[in-house]
Design a protein around this motif. Structure first.
Motif, PDB file in Angstrom:
ATOM      1  N   ALA A   1      11.896  -3.067  -0.394  1.00  0.00           N
ATOM      2  CA  ALA A   1      11.014  -2.450   0.592  1.00  0.00           C
ATOM      3  C   ALA A   1       9.983  -3.451   1.105  1.00  0.00           C
ATOM      4  N   ARG A   2       9.435  -4.262   0.205  1.00  0.00           N
ATOM      5  CA  ARG A   2       8.446  -5.266   0.609  1.00  0.00           C
ATOM      6  C   ARG A   2       9.066  -6.285   1.565  1.00  0.00           C
TER       7      ARG A   2
ATOM      8  N   ASN B   1       6.284   0.806   8.235  1.00  0.00           N
ATOM      9  CA  ASN B   1       6.330   1.486   6.940  1.00  0.00           C
ATOM     10  C   ASN B   1       7.768   1.754   6.516  1.00  0.00           C
ATOM     11  N   VAL B   2       7.939   1.917   5.224  1.00  0.00           N
ATOM     12  CA  VAL B   2       9.264   2.101   4.622  1.00  0.00           C
ATOM     13  C   VAL B   2       9.217   3.307   3.693  1.00  0.00           C
ATOM     14  N   LEU B   3      10.208   4.162   3.802  1.00  0.00           N
ATOM     15  CA  LEU B   3      10.369   5.296   2.890  1.00  0.00           C
ATOM     16  C   LEU B   3      11.197   4.838   1.696  1.00  0.00           C
ATOM     17  N   LEU B   4      10.647   4.985   0.496  1.00  0.00           N
ATOM     18  CA  LEU B   4      11.361   4.614  -0.724  1.00  0.00           C
ATOM     19  C   LEU B   4      11.601   5.867  -1.558  1.00  0.00           C
TER      20      LEU B   4
ATOM     21  N   ALA C   1       3.584   0.535   2.943  1.00  0.00           N
ATOM     22  CA  ALA C   1       3.185  -0.296   4.075  1.00  0.00           C
ATOM     23  C   ALA C   1       2.583  -1.587   3.532  1.00  0.00           C
ATOM     24  N   LEU C   2       2.385  -2.568   4.411  1.00  0.00           N
ATOM     25  CA  LEU C   2       1.702  -3.786   3.999  1.00  0.00           C
ATOM     26  C   LEU C   2       0.252  -3.467   3.671  1.00  0.00           C
ATOM     27  N   GLY C   3      -0.294  -4.158   2.687  1.00  0.00           N
ATOM     28  CA  GLY C   3      -1.677  -3.938   2.301  1.00  0.00           C
ATOM     29  C   GLY C   3      -1.934  -4.514   0.929  1.00  0.00           C
ATOM     30  N   ASN C   4      -3.190  -4.511   0.523  1.00  0.00           N
ATOM     31  CA  ASN C   4      -3.591  -5.064  -0.769  1.00  0.00           C
ATOM     32  C   ASN C   4      -4.037  -3.993  -1.755  1.00  0.00           C
TER      33      ASN C   4
ATOM     34  N   ALA D   1       0.843  -1.200   0.000  1.00  0.00           N
ATOM     35  CA  ALA D   1       0.000   0.000   0.000  1.00  0.00           C
ATOM     36  C   ALA D   1       0.873   1.243   0.000  1.00  0.00           C
ATOM     37  N   VAL D   2       0.442   2.268  -0.696  1.00  0.00           N
ATOM     38  CA  VAL D   2       1.116   3.566  -0.716  1.00  0.00           C
ATOM     39  C   VAL D   2       0.374   4.503   0.223  1.00  0.00           C
TER      40      VAL D   2
END
Length: 238
Positions: free
Chosen positions: A145-146, A156-159, A188-191, A6-7
């Motif tokens: 990142a994943r 969460n990860v900053l890319l 972040a994790l998500g669909n 997810a963004v």
């Protein structure tokens, strides 16, 4: 290979395009021949640091600082196909002319320079990875990142994906139409978005991260991003 994420937020910078409204307008137009205009001066990087940074590092750090002001980030991934190529070229020119190499150019020519500057400017020593994978750098950075998001405690990860102007001796092999630019995402994790790899050939008209951002802003349900050996097929579910 397939994965989803997810963004949560984004920020991008390019010549003549810096606000979210300007980027949405850019996304709504047919893919063209790049950007025009000037890059706005940084409002967040201290002047003494900015003077030592290359133009491409300033882009990456500025975009990172914008998102770090709004989000608590656990890790970061910096992606650049060419990195500090402009500094490296200056070093090669000096050596070819048997001149002294600038200590600043030498020390700041490594690929993770922008990542290091970000931790200094933000006063945030978060874990950072810096990588490159040719034309497929952005997609490989998303995989990195994943993987980080699978680690316990990482929410969460900053890319940051960025590139600068390619020096003239190398521009035959690289398109400068969309340089310089920087795309920053909070992931972040998500669909929300699902990605699947295929071997079908596909040619990109712009850098991968700009293709991703353009389709994300247009809220396209499906889009493809090409690589050297195939393409990445994206589906959006929200």
């Amino acid at each position: 290979m397939n994965y989803s994420l997810a963004v949560l937020d984004w920020h991008a910078i390019a010549p003549g395009v810096s606000t979210s409204e300007a980027w949405c307008q850019w996304a709504s137009q047919p893919a063209g021949s790049g950007f025009k205009g000037e890059i706005e001066k940084s409002q967040r990087i201290p002047m003494m640091l900015a003077r030592r940074m290359s133009p491409v590092s300033r882009l990456a750090v500025e975009a990172a600082l914008v998102l770090l002001e709004k989000h608590q980030v656990d890790r970061a991934v910096f992606i650049s196909r060419h990195g500090e190529l402009e500094r490296t070229y200056k070093i090669l020119q000096a050596l070819a002319q048997e001149e002294q190499v600038s200590p600043t150019d030498f020390s700041m020519s490594v690929h993770n320079t922008a990542a290091g500057w970000m931790t200094i400017a933000a006063k945030n020593a978060l874990p950072v990875t810096s990588l490159t994978a040719g034309k497929d750098s952005f997609q490989q950075g998303l995989i990195e990142a994943r993987a980080m998001l699978s680690v316990e405690g990482v929410e969460n990860v900053l890319l940051i994906d960025f590139d600068g102007i390619v020096p003239a001796p190398y521009d035959d092999a690289c398109s400068e139409d969309y340089s310089p630019y920087c795309v920053a995402l909070i992931l972040a994790l998500g669909n929300q978005l699902t990605c699947q790899r295929s071997t079908e050939k596909h040619i990109n008209l712009m850098p991968q991260s700009l293709i991703f951002l353009r389709n994300f802003l247009l809220e396209n349900a499906a889009f493809s991003i090409g690589s050297a050996t195939g393409q990445w097929q994206w589906q959006r579910t929200d």
